[in-house]
Design a protein around this motif. Sequence first.
Motif, PDB file in Angstrom:
ATOM      1  N   LEU A   1      -7.094  11.500  -9.466  1.00  0.00           N
ATOM      2  CA  LEU A   1      -5.742  11.519  -8.925  1.00  0.00           C
ATOM      3  C   LEU A   1      -4.793  12.192  -9.893  1.00  0.00           C
ATOM      4  N   SER A   2      -4.009  13.133  -9.392  1.00  0.00           N
ATOM      5  CA  SER A   2      -3.013  13.815 -10.201  1.00  0.00           C
ATOM      6  C   SER A   2      -1.616  13.313  -9.854  1.00  0.00           C
ATOM      7  N   THR A   3      -1.306  13.282  -8.566  1.00  0.00           N
ATOM      8  CA  THR A   3      -0.013  12.812  -8.076  1.00  0.00           C
ATOM      9  C   THR A   3      -0.246  11.963  -6.841  1.00  0.00           C
ATOM     10  N   ALA A   4       0.340  10.768  -6.819  1.00  0.00           N
ATOM     11  CA  ALA A   4       0.129   9.873  -5.695  1.00  0.00           C
ATOM     12  C   ALA A   4       0.825  10.349  -4.429  1.00  0.00           C
ATOM     13  N   LYS A   5       1.897  11.126  -4.579  1.00  0.00           N
ATOM     14  CA  LYS A   5       2.615  11.582  -3.396  1.00  0.00           C
ATOM     15  C   LYS A   5       3.167  12.978  -3.626  1.00  0.00           C
ATOM     16  N   ASP A   6       2.599  13.947  -2.909  1.00  0.00           N
ATOM     17  CA  ASP A   6       3.082  15.321  -2.962  1.00  0.00           C
ATOM     18  C   ASP A   6       4.489  15.352  -2.369  1.00  0.00           C
ATOM     19  N   PRO A   7       5.476  15.967  -3.058  1.00  0.00           N
ATOM     20  CA  PRO A   7       6.844  15.949  -2.548  1.00  0.00           C
ATOM     21  C   PRO A   7       7.027  16.685  -1.222  1.00  0.00           C
ATOM     22  N   VAL A   8       6.175  17.648  -0.917  1.00  0.00           N
ATOM     23  CA  VAL A   8       6.322  18.419   0.314  1.00  0.00           C
ATOM     24  C   VAL A   8       5.607  17.739   1.479  1.00  0.00           C
ATOM     25  N   ARG A   9       4.347  17.420   1.319  1.00  0.00           N
ATOM     26  CA  ARG A   9       3.535  16.869   2.410  1.00  0.00           C
ATOM     27  C   ARG A   9       3.425  15.345   2.380  1.00  0.00           C
TER      28      ARG A   9
ATOM     29  N   ARG B   1      -7.276  10.770   2.733  1.00  0.00           N
ATOM     30  CA  ARG B   1      -7.058  12.198   2.938  1.00  0.00           C
ATOM     31  C   ARG B   1      -6.059  12.694   1.906  1.00  0.00           C
ATOM     32  N   GLY B   2      -6.341  13.837   1.319  1.00  0.00           N
ATOM     33  CA  GLY B   2      -5.446  14.392   0.313  1.00  0.00           C
ATOM     34  C   GLY B   2      -5.732  15.860   0.084  1.00  0.00           C
ATOM     35  N   ARG B   3      -5.128  16.400  -0.964  1.00  0.00           N
ATOM     36  CA  ARG B   3      -5.288  17.810  -1.314  1.00  0.00           C
ATOM     37  C   ARG B   3      -5.863  17.892  -2.719  1.00  0.00           C
TER      38      ARG B   3
ATOM     39  N   VAL C   1       0.836  -1.196   0.000  1.00  0.00           N
ATOM     40  CA  VAL C   1       0.000   0.000   0.000  1.00  0.00           C
ATOM     41  C   VAL C   1       0.872   1.248   0.000  1.00  0.00           C
ATOM     42  N   LEU C   2       1.974   1.191   0.720  1.00  0.00           N
ATOM     43  CA  LEU C   2       2.834   2.354   0.850  1.00  0.00           C
ATOM     44  C   LEU C   2       3.809   2.489  -0.295  1.00  0.00           C
ATOM     45  N   ASP C   3       4.027   1.429  -1.049  1.00  0.00           N
ATOM     46  CA  ASP C   3       4.991   1.448  -2.139  1.00  0.00           C
ATOM     47  C   ASP C   3       4.326   2.027  -3.376  1.00  0.00           C
ATOM     48  N   HIS C   4       4.749   3.221  -3.800  1.00  0.00           N
ATOM     49  CA  HIS C   4       4.133   3.892  -4.933  1.00  0.00           C
ATOM     50  C   HIS C   4       4.869   3.625  -6.232  1.00  0.00           C
ATOM     51  N   ARG C   5       5.808   2.676  -6.234  1.00  0.00           N
ATOM     52  CA  ARG C   5       6.496   2.318  -7.466  1.00  0.00           C
ATOM     53  C   ARG C   5       5.614   1.379  -8.274  1.00  0.00           C
ATOM     54  N   PRO C   6       5.700   1.409  -9.593  1.00  0.00           N
ATOM     55  CA  PRO C   6       4.903   0.511 -10.422  1.00  0.00           C
ATOM     56  C   PRO C   6       5.225  -0.944 -10.130  1.00  0.00           C
ATOM     57  N   LEU C   7       4.211  -1.808 -10.236  1.00  0.00           N
ATOM     58  CA  LEU C   7       4.367  -3.235  -9.999  1.00  0.00           C
ATOM     59  C   LEU C   7       4.382  -3.972 -11.329  1.00  0.00           C
ATOM     60  N   GLY C   8       5.533  -4.240 -11.871  1.00  0.00           N
ATOM     61  CA  GLY C   8       5.642  -5.016 -13.104  1.00  0.00           C
ATOM     62  C   GLY C   8       5.438  -4.184 -14.354  1.00  0.00           C
ATOM     63  N   ARG C   9       5.497  -4.866 -15.508  1.00  0.00           N
ATOM     64  CA  ARG C   9       5.381  -4.182 -16.798  1.00  0.00           C
ATOM     65  C   ARG C   9       3.989  -3.624 -17.063  1.00  0.00           C
ATOM     66  N   ALA C  10       2.957  -4.280 -16.593  1.00  0.00           N
ATOM     67  CA  ALA C  10       1.591  -3.815 -16.848  1.00  0.00           C
ATOM     68  C   ALA C  10       1.337  -2.477 -16.178  1.00  0.00           C
ATOM     69  N   ALA C  11       1.989  -2.215 -15.053  1.00  0.00           N
ATOM     70  CA  ALA C  11       1.759  -0.964 -14.330  1.00  0.00           C
ATOM     71  C   ALA C  11       2.679   0.159 -14.800  1.00  0.00           C
ATOM     72  N   GLU C  12       3.616  -0.116 -15.693  1.00  0.00           N
ATOM     73  CA  GLU C  12       4.529   0.927 -16.137  1.00  0.00           C
ATOM     74  C   GLU C  12       3.818   2.040 -16.900  1.00  0.00           C
ATOM     75  N   ALA C  13       2.686   1.752 -17.529  1.00  0.00           N
ATOM     76  CA  ALA C  13       1.945   2.768 -18.270  1.00  0.00           C
ATOM     77  C   ALA C  13       1.257   3.751 -17.329  1.00  0.00           C
ATOM     78  N   VAL C  14       1.029   3.359 -16.063  1.00  0.00           N
ATOM     79  CA  VAL C  14       0.371   4.213 -15.085  1.00  0.00           C
ATOM     80  C   VAL C  14       1.439   4.785 -14.165  1.00  0.00           C
ATOM     81  N   PRO C  15       1.803   6.074 -14.330  1.00  0.00           N
ATOM     82  CA  PRO C  15       2.893   6.633 -13.546  1.00  0.00           C
ATOM     83  C   PRO C  15       2.543   6.837 -12.078  1.00  0.00           C
TER      84      PRO C  15
END
Length: 143
Positions: free
Chosen positions: A119-127, A101-103, A19-33
Amino acid sequence: MYHHSGSVAQQAGGSAAGVLDHRPLGRAAEAVPETIHFQRCNWCGTAMYHRLLCPVCQGSDLRTERSEGAGTVRHSTVVHRNTPAARNVSLIEMAEGFVIRGRVMGPPIGIHSGDRVRLSTAKDPVRGEPVFQLVDEPYRAWT
């Protein structure tokens, strides 16, 4: 005597770390940044975000799934604390049934309950929280 490996059991049933890992999982998820991963209980089907146990049946057999990123603002508030400018903090009810919770990007006073977001960005770099954008301009009958 048989001893099962904890890592094999977690891979089969899903893990909280996925859940916490925001890296793509395998080749199928590479299209979804940018994606959000949530958990679904294998016993009752309840969707939840960042839990160790199901809040409905208290089951620990959870699988990790990827969210499509569409949701609706459930509640939004403007925060003036610990920031140079006002920002909003919103509770977003995702299409899969969990709340996060998000912005939401845009003027903080212009975000209202019922607005559809994506969803625009999965993880805001500041918050470190997810950032959403409005799907369409909000319709206000009195304006």
